[in-house]
Design an enzyme around this catalytic site. Structure first.
Site, short mmCIF file in Angstrom:
data_model
loop_
_atom_site.label_atom_id
_atom_site.label_comp_id
_atom_site.label_asym_id
_atom_site.label_seq_id
_atom_site.Cartn_x
_atom_site.Cartn_y
_atom_site.Cartn_z
N GLU A 1 -9.54 -1.63 5.06
CA GLU A 1 -8.52 -1.67 6.11
C GLU A 1 -9.17 -1.73 7.49
O GLU A 1 -8.77 -2.50 8.36
CB GLU A 1 -7.62 -0.43 5.99
N GLN B 1 0.86 -1.20 0.00
CA GLN B 1 0.00 0.00 0.00
C GLN B 1 0.89 1.24 0.00
O GLN B 1 1.48 1.59 1.02
CB GLN B 1 -0.87 -0.04 1.26
N SER C 1 1.11 6.48 2.34
CA SER C 1 1.73 7.49 3.21
C SER C 1 3.02 8.05 2.62
O SER C 1 3.76 7.35 1.93
CB SER C 1 2.06 6.89 4.58
N GLU D 1 -5.85 9.44 17.55
CA GLU D 1 -6.48 10.77 17.54
C GLU D 1 -7.36 10.94 16.30
O GLU D 1 -8.47 11.46 16.37
CB GLU D 1 -5.42 11.87 17.56
#
Ligand SMILES: Cc1cc2nc3c(=O)[nH]c(=O)nc-3n(C[C@H](O)[C@H](O)[C@H](O)COP(=O)(O)OP(=O)(O)OC[C@H]3O[C@@H](n4cnc5c(N)ncnc54)[C@H](O)[C@@H]3O)c2cc1C
Lengths: 371, 403
Positions: free
Chosen positions: B245, B126, B129, B365
């Site tokens: 995911e 993947q 990022s 978060e």
């Protein structure tokens, strides 16, 4: 696999919601804290058929599942309704198992029973014990005397004042645990109370037995009623968490500071999501307790204890967060948040307390791991 | 309430169990995937599982799957666990990339990629990022520019890419238009990892092992048909991947080995600890959460089998999984002492892995923000990047930092 509520369960829940909303009145709870009368809702319980929820049809009850009873306790918990089901239902489980002569009266609600919370032994504490009136040292369980009478004290008995019968464990001369039924009208039974302690919706008493005539409930599993009580208190606590979350989320959308809704601040948002997380976990183990009661009795002790722990923590956290989210008004007598807080504070310390249920989760699983 | 197998499920379970009984002697061990031999053995095993119908359980039949539901998938997971053999190697490919290709890929892409993916012949990674785009994934800067002949030129860098070191393909999110707001100018590509101009460099993690990587793209040429979904529609494809995911993580806690039985077993070895009230409180709390997680996943399954799609609340299961496992690692190491931290200890490995897992697949978060907004309906925070062309964002960020 199907964990959705059945149509009957949805109907049961809706009926409970309607009935309980009619009687729940937080104003009365506030005044009861200042000497007013505690709201009595036993008539409603009887009228709705809840008294016999866990009694088989053969013994005059409706023979529903533990999870059905939990659904009703959830609704009661949501609105902080006072009821006497926490004492009554576990007691009726024992009466039903032994087909006790007067069970039908208790199933119909013409009479009311209260469960004596005598704590089952664990891998650390080999004896049956009771919660002490004060302090942390365990107190002894009542004894079943050779003549068939029972003697001993049991403190902090939920719903004992006014009950027609007490059911719980007494230990005989050989150390064996027997579930006994004691009619409160008999000699040698004294119930101190109602004891008002912090939460005016909760009916409490201290029971003292001196050679009280008793009937041994043959066929009743001495441990089962204890865990039923844990699972029901868990459900009631879970219900209160639902309300605390809904109310807090609403307020977080309405209240503005610094030109923004407070719910847009992460400190507030994340705390509310934490209530949701704990609430979802609590519901999951409530399902586990309901499921194991029917289908996996050997796991019921751990499931009911886990439910009590998860729901108890969720309630503690939700009750405090509800106050914090509301700021100053949350800490004001006239607001409802303090009543939820009072309920959570007392609940976590009844029926042995959350620390004990957490310890039991560990103990049961450690024992299984050693086996 | 019913957790028991239906007659069909019981029959399926028996079939799976029989297959495993017959083939488990061919299974490799569960050793770490730090060398080619270990990886190749796991690839072959995945191929066997696929042939036996134990991989791609929920994939449609036309793509080599079994066309079954999530419950059958869990039955397979349970039986694989009970047989003590490893499962599939390519969790990312089978759980996330394959389903995204099935949803958004062309017929050619599906027939080219899905078979080898399923059988472990080609592993996927993947490539989302970047150094400056993790939580804020739509801020990716890796550029893909279309050439006159229709091919694309790709340049930029990805980071923390799990298993890129042995992947054949990656699903890559790139910026194809910087003059529109950031979610709009993105496109998803299939990238062959052996293409010229790609450099994969292992990144070591806390454990010292390198399971994830940095990947550099230096004018890599991609064919015109490498686009998955539409040009400019990459964010939609990315959301599909992220949904799968969530599902993979939400149902997978136990398959990481983070379960009450394993942790309790570790404590039970120490007779003194089993009687220590503090240890028992901690163990009781941890196990309560892990038991909740187990029933939570049954709830998700029950809802999925009634036709629901996995919502953002599945992120709560990830938070609980990580929290429970972190607390368990702390407790076990407190009980076992410094030996739990020996480099070859299973606990040291777990303790090292978890701080990263707290960020992977969405940080705690970010999950709390998303759930607060999408599930509880709480208002979002004000943001500075809404409606602003990506090319102008930098200067806005600079003003923000200066203010
Ligand atoms: C073990 C591991 C495996 C991974 N595998 C892959 C992979 O295979 N492929 C891939 O593409 N990526 C992978 N990642 C990357 C992962 O998805 C990112 O690390 C993650 O999304 C966080 O992004 P970041 O690292 O840029 O942190 P940042 O986004 O920079 O966050 C830093 C900190 O700021 C906080 N923060 C950021 N924004 C907000 C906000 N709006 N509100 C509150 N807090 C905020 C975060 O919570 C965090 O604490 C992996 C990561 C790890 C650790």
């Amino acid at each position: 696999m199907n964990l959705e509520l059945t149509d009957e369960q949805v109907a049961l829940r809706e009926a409970a919601q309607g009935a309980l909303t009619r009687v729940a009145d937080l104003e009365v709870l506030r005044s009861a804290l200042e000497g007013g009368a505690r709201p009595e809702n036993w008539d409603l319980v009887a009228e709705q058929g809840w008294a016999g929820l866990l009694v088989s049809e053969a013994n005059g009850g409706v023979g529903l599942s533990l999870f059905d009873a939990q659904l009703i306790l959830i609704e009661a918990g949501k609105v902080l309704a006072s009821h006497e089901l926490l004492g009554h239902l576990p007691a009726t489980v024992a009466l039903d198992a032994a087909s006790y002569a007067g069970t039908a009266d208790y199933a119909e609600g013409t009479k009311r029973a209260a469960f004596l919370p005598v704590i089952p032994p664990s891998d650390l504490e080999p004896s049956w014990t009771t919660q002490p009136r004060g302090g942390s040292a365990p107190a002894p369980a009542p004894t079943l005397n050779a003549d068939g009478t029972v003697s001993g004290d049991v403190a902090w008995v939920i719903d004992a004042p006014g009950a027609d019968l007490l059911a719980g464990v007494a230990v005989d001369g050989s150390g064996a645990a027997k579930t006994v039924a004691i009619e409160t009208g008999a000699s040698g039974v004294s119930v101190e109370g109602p004891v008002l302690r912090y939460d005016s919706s909760r009916l409490l008493g201290h029971v003292s037995l001196t050679n009280a005539p008793a009937t041994v409930l043959e066929g009743a599993d001495p441990q089962r009623a204890w865990y039923v009580a844990q699972a029901l208190l868990a459900a009631e606590s879970y219900g209160a968490v639902e309300t605390a979350l809904t109310v807090s989320v609403e307020y977080a959308k309405e209240r503005f500071t610094f030109g923004r809704q407070i719910g847009s601040y992460q400190a507030v948002k994340h705390a509310l999501v934490e209530i949701l997380r704990q609430r979802e976990n609590a519901y999951a183990v409530l399902l586990y307790s309901g499921y194991s009661y029917e289908d996996k009795p050997e796991e019921f002790a751990v499931a009911a204890s886990a439910a009590r722990t998860a729901a108890g923590h969720a309630f503690d956290y939700a009750a405090r967060t509800q106050i914090a989210t509301h700021g100053g008004i949350g800490a004001t007598w006239e607001h409802d948040a303090p009543l939820y807080f009072r309920r959570s504070q007392l609940s976590r310390r009844l029926l042995g307390g959350i620390g004990a249920s957490t310890d039991r989760v560990a103990g049961e699983l450690l024992a299984a791991a050693a086996a | 309430m019913d957790l028991n197998d239906t007659p069909e499920q019981a029959q399926f379970r028996a079939q799976v169990r029989a297959w495993l009984e017959e083939h488990k002697s061919e299974a490799p061990g569960r050793e770490r995937l730090d060398n080619d031999d270990a990886i190749n053995a796991r690839r072959r095993w995945q191929g066997k599982l696929a042939e036996g119908g134990l991989a791609g359980v929920t994939w449609p039949k036309e793509f080599g799957g079994q066309g079954l539901g999530p419950i059958e998938q869990v039955i397979v997971n349970q039986e694989i666990g009970a047989a003590g053999v490893p499962g599939i190697l390519d969790v990312i490919g089978l759980g996330m990339m394959g389903p995204a290709l099935i949803a958004h890929g062309t017929d050619e892409q599906k027939s080219r990629y899905l078979g080898p993916l399923l059988h472990g012949d080609e592993v996927w990674c993947q490539l989302f990022s970047e150094p400056a785009a993790g939580s804020d994934l739509a801020a990716v800067q890796t550029r893909a520019v279309q050439q006159d002949d229709g091919t694309w030129k790709l340049s930029g860098q990805k980071v923390w890419t799990t298993y890129a070191q042995f992947a054949s393909f990656g699903m890559l999110l790139a910026r194809t238009d910087a003059d529109v707001p950031k979610h709009k100018g993105l496109t998803m590509f299939v990238v062959p990892m052996d293409a010229e101009g790609i450099t994969v460099r292992g990144l070591r993690q806390i454990s010292g092992e390198a399971e994830f990587n940095e990947v550099f793209f230096d004018d890599v040429t991609l064919d015109a048909d490498a686009v998955v979904g539409s040009v400019g529609g990459g964010w939609g494809t990315a959301l599909t991947v992220l949904m799968f995911e969530r599902l993979t993580i939400g149902l997978g806690g136990e398959s990481f080995g983070y379960n009450a039985d394993r942790f309790t077993q570790a404590i039970a070895q120490d007779a003194h600890a089993t009687k220590d009230p503090d240890v028992r409180q901690r163990l009781g709390e941890i196990n309560t959460e892990l038991l909740a997680l187990r029933f939570q996943s049954y709830r998700v399954l029950s809802a999925l089998s009634q036709g629901a799609i996995p919502g953002p609340e599945a992120g709560l299961a990830k938070v609980t999984t990580v929290k429970g496992a972190i607390d368990a690692g702390e407790l076990i190491a407190d009980v076992l002492g410094p030996d739990a931290l020996a480099e070859d200890s299973e606990w040291a490995y777990m303790i090292s892995f978890l701080p990263g897992l707290k960020s992977a697949g969405g940080t705690e978060e970010i999950l709390r923000n998303t759930i607060g907004e999408r599930v509880l309906g709480l208002p979002p925070e004000p943001r500075l990047d809404k409606g602003v062309p990506f090319s102008e964002l930098r200067s806005i960020e600079k003003q923000g930092a200066a203010a």
